[in-house]
Write a protein that holds these residues in place. Structure first.
Motif: not given
Length: 535
Positions: A108-137
């Motif tokens: 295994p990779s070092p536990f604390e270092a693995t946590v830090k690895y992901y936390e440093e590279r992760a986004l603060e929050e996931l972005p919203p989905a890019k939803i495009v709706r039809a302009s027609t009914p």
């Protein structure tokens, strides 16, 4: 609602948590442990504070290599942007906990270092989905018609709804599985919507039915129903799954006969004459959970239908199988099947039949990471080029904590023809919590459109009201391969299953939508009558 998980729960009561709700889909995504070789005494996950030693990484480059090697040993490497920063410590703890009981020979990779690895590279929050709706009914109009109340008075749990020819009526019958809840049996039931005063007929009681198919299994000319039974409402590694044959009788009654039991929770069963001998064999998706589950082939060796005999053989040892639809994928005249395998595997696999009960596996699609949340497939020639494609959804949200994930959505896996694999991925639309999509020509223009439903339980996603999240959408195919998005319903994201077909006799495809986790008193199924193009 007792049958829907609460945000603080660690039980994951959702029985069809086909992609990530099983803890392994999230936790083992980091551990590289896949299916643990050793089993703890119970079916519960191991304690989250069970960690390997601290390990060491002399340089940053060494750590990156260790994390990629360890966390991607048995499946795709989980990228940091698949969860927000605040959740990564919990995910790493779970992953290391599973590794601790897996007995796998990994460093295994070092536990604390693995946590830090992901936390440093992760986004603060996931972005919203890019939803495009039809302009027609919306191209067509719908009117909604509720079906009668379920024979089971408690909260609804419609896990599967189908349009079938069961009673030989003038139009399709509705076949539905009502999952039940902890402590009560579920129901397999049918409705004749063409009758003047229809009511649900209970075909059989099955503990937790996930899927049902109409088939004449014994060849007596009377239609039967095959039922995939999870056997447990909460996810578990107990071998409680089964295949139940509701054998149709001349008197219109159905007799339950168990064809397979003692396996992991069963999510799907399909029948076909795979060997060309005039007998229907079965393929079974035993979803299981963390340490149980596989894809099984049941060879029909019955000589006396008072004592049916099906001999099981494992075709794939991976847990997490959701659907196993049958079709002649390679056009050789022999039925094949396609399996959607979720959990940390997140893959779509073709099982090509050699006509003798043997199958060659080809990967149709591999999701980019192990928390993708696969939820369903349909085999359909979406572009009508003569080759069967796969309509794929990934929208299982019932992991913990609940998250709206921008990478959830509807994808077209296009068959390039000439028996080439993998298929070609085309994203049709993002959709939070999408659980099933079906292709149908809604507007009658000769091109297949796509309708999809979502499941975002209110107690886990209170923002569905404020954000007006999509519950049902229509993707209108305006030109070959081009789709525009229309919203048919918002907020009431209580659907895990739908079907399309001419229910009302108009010659146009109507929609049939099941309710899961809706309030008591809601109709179990709603028919969306297609009124045709707007004037």
């Amino acid at each position: 609602m007792s049958n829907v998980p609460t945000p603080g729960s660690r039980r994951w009561l959702w029985p069809l948590s086909f992609a990530a709700a099983g803890l392994l889909a999230l936790a083992a995504a980091l551990s590289g442990c896949g299916r643990p070789a050793g089993e703890p005494p119970s079916g519960d996950p191991p304690p989250a504070d069970t960690r390997p030693g601290p390990g060491s990484a002399s340089t940053k480059a060494d750590l990156v290599k260790q994390v990629h090697t360890f966390c991607g040993a048995c499946h795709a490497y989980p990228p940091p942007d698949s969860f927000p920063r605040k959740d990564w410590k919990m995910e790493v703890e779970r992953g290391f906990a599973f590794f601790a009981v897996s007995l796998r020979p990994l460093q295994p990779s070092p536990f604390e270092a693995t946590v830090k690895y992901y936390e440093e590279r992760a986004l603060e929050e996931l972005p919203p989905a890019k939803i495009v709706r039809a302009s027609t009914p919306v191209p067509v109009q719908f009117s909604q018609r509720a079906t009668p109340s379920s024979p089971r008075p408690s909260a609804l749990a419609i896990s599967n709804v189908r349009l079938v020819n069961l009673f030989n009526g003038p139009r399709p019958d509705l076949l539905a599985c009502d999952m039940g809840s902890s402590g009560e049996d579920g129901l397999v039931m049918a409705l004749k919507p063409y009758e003047s005063d229809p009511s649900w007929q209970v075909l059989g009681k099955v503990s937790h039915p996930a899927h049902a198919e109409v088939v004449d299994l014994d060849g007596d000319g009377i239609k039967d129903v095959l039922v995939a039974n999870l056997g447990s409402f909460p996810p578990t590694d107990a071998r409680c799954g089964s295949v139940v044959w509701l054998r149709g009788g001349k008197d219109g009654r159905f007799t339950p006969i168990t064809l397979l039991d003692g396996v992991g929770r069963v999510a799907d069963v399909q029948a076909a004459d795979f060997r060309g001998v005039g007998k229907l064999d079965l393929v079974v998706a035993a979803f299981g959970w963390n340490r149980t589950g596989e894809i099984l082939y049941l060879e029909n060796q019955t000589t006396d239908w008072s004592r049916p005999k099906f001999v099981p053989r494992v075709l794939d040892e991976r847990h997490g199988a959701i659907h196993v639809p049958v079709a002649d994928l390679n056009k050789d005249g022999k039925p094949d099947f396609v399996a959607l395998i979720s959990q940390e595997h997140e893959t779509v696999v073709a099982f090509l039949n050699n006509g003798k009960g043997g199958f060659r596996k080809e990967t149709i699609y591999q999701a980019p990471h192990p928390a993708y949340g696969s939820s369903g497939i349909q085999l359909v020639d979406l572009d009508r080029d003569g080759n069967l494609d796969v309509l794929y959804t990934n929208g299982d949200v019932l992991d913990q904590p609940y998250l709206l994930k921008p990478y959830h959505g509807i994808r077209w896996l296009r068959n390039p023809g000439q028996n080439r694999f993998p298929f070609l991925e085309h994203e049709l639309a993002p959709m939070y919590g999408v659980h099933q999509a079906v292709a149908t020509d809604v507007d009658g223009d000769g091109k297949l459109d796509v309708v999809a439903v979502s499941f975002l339980p209110a107690n886990g996603f209170p923002e569905r009201q404020k954000k007006k999240l999509d519950a049902i959408i229509l993707l209108e195919q305006t030109s070959p391969g081009k789709f525009v998005r229309h919203t048919l319903e918002t907020v009431r994201c209580d659907h895990v299953s739908l079907a399309a077909g001419d229910v009302t006799g108009s010659g146009r495809p109507d929609l049939v939508v099941g309710a899961y986790g809706a309030r008591e008193g809601s109709p179990p199924v709603t028919i969306w009558k297609n009124l045709g193009r707007k004037k």
